[in-house]
Design an enzyme around this catalytic site. Structure first.
Site, PDB file in Angstrom:
ATOM      1  N   GLY A   4       0.830  -1.191   0.000  1.00  0.00           N
ATOM      2  CA  GLY A   4       0.000   0.000   0.000  1.00  0.00           C
ATOM      3  C   GLY A   4       0.861   1.236   0.000  1.00  0.00           C
ATOM      4  O   GLY A   4       2.080   1.165  -0.135  1.00  0.00           O
ATOM      5  N   PHE A   5       0.213   2.356   0.176  1.00  0.00           N
ATOM      6  CA  PHE A   5       0.913   3.629   0.191  1.00  0.00           C
ATOM      7  C   PHE A   5       0.413   4.424   1.383  1.00  0.00           C
ATOM      8  O   PHE A   5      -0.790   4.493   1.633  1.00  0.00           O
ATOM      9  CB  PHE A   5       0.622   4.402  -1.095  1.00  0.00           C
ATOM     10  CG  PHE A   5       1.182   5.796  -1.087  1.00  0.00           C
ATOM     11  CD1 PHE A   5       2.505   6.017  -1.390  1.00  0.00           C
ATOM     12  CD2 PHE A   5       0.388   6.872  -0.753  1.00  0.00           C
ATOM     13  CE1 PHE A   5       3.036   7.295  -1.386  1.00  0.00           C
ATOM     14  CE2 PHE A   5       0.893   8.160  -0.736  1.00  0.00           C
ATOM     15  CZ  PHE A   5       2.223   8.371  -1.056  1.00  0.00           C
ATOM     16  N   ALA A   6       1.319   5.002   2.118  1.00  0.00           N
ATOM     17  CA  ALA A   6       0.961   5.865   3.239  1.00  0.00           C
ATOM     18  C   ALA A   6       1.931   7.033   3.272  1.00  0.00           C
ATOM     19  O   ALA A   6       3.126   6.863   3.020  1.00  0.00           O
ATOM     20  CB  ALA A   6       1.025   5.102   4.561  1.00  0.00           C
ATOM     21  N   CYS A  22       8.465  -3.549   6.689  1.00  0.00           N
ATOM     22  CA  CYS A  22       8.886  -4.377   5.538  1.00  0.00           C
ATOM     23  C   CYS A  22       9.955  -5.389   5.914  1.00  0.00           C
ATOM     24  O   CYS A  22      10.695  -5.867   5.059  1.00  0.00           O
ATOM     25  CB  CYS A  22       9.367  -3.498   4.393  1.00  0.00           C
ATOM     26  SG  CYS A  22       8.110  -2.362   3.790  1.00  0.00           S
TER      27      CYS A  22
END
Length: 83
Positions: A4-6, A22
Site C-alpha cells: 500500500g501507500f501511506a 517491511c
C-alpha cells in the site's frame, strides 16, 4: 504480497518503534513534519502529492486536480490515460 501507500504527515511516530517495517531492521519511519521541522496541513500537500502520484500510476483525477477535502482525494478515476 500486497503493498500500500501511506504518507505520514503529522502523526505520532512513537508507535512505529514497535514494528519492523517491511522486515528491514535498520530503517526507521519518518513524517513530513519531522523532515520539515514543523507541522504542515494535509491540504497543503494533497494536491501536489496527487498530481505526481497520478502521473506515476497513470490515472486521471476527477476534480481537475483541485481537491479540498480528504473525501475528494478518494474520488478519483482509475481509467488509464493510455487505454
Amino acid at each position: 504480497t500486497t503493498h500500500g501507500f501511506a504518507l505520514n504527515v503529522n502523526n505520532n511516530l512513537k508507535y512505529f518503534s514497535y514494528i519492523i517495517p517491511c522486515g528491514i531492521n535498520d530503517i526507521s519511519i519518518t513524517s513530513v513534519s519531522k523532515i520539515l521541522g514543523y507541522e504542515i496541513e494535509i491540504k497543503d500537500i494533497q494536491n501536489i502529492l496527487l498530481k505526481y502520484f497520478s502521473q506515476v500510476f497513470d490515472f486521471t483525477l476527477t476534480s481537475n486536480g483541485k481537491l479540498n477535502t480528504f473525501e475528494e482525494c478518494l474520488n478519483i478515476s482509475t481509467s488509464s490515460k493510455s487505454a
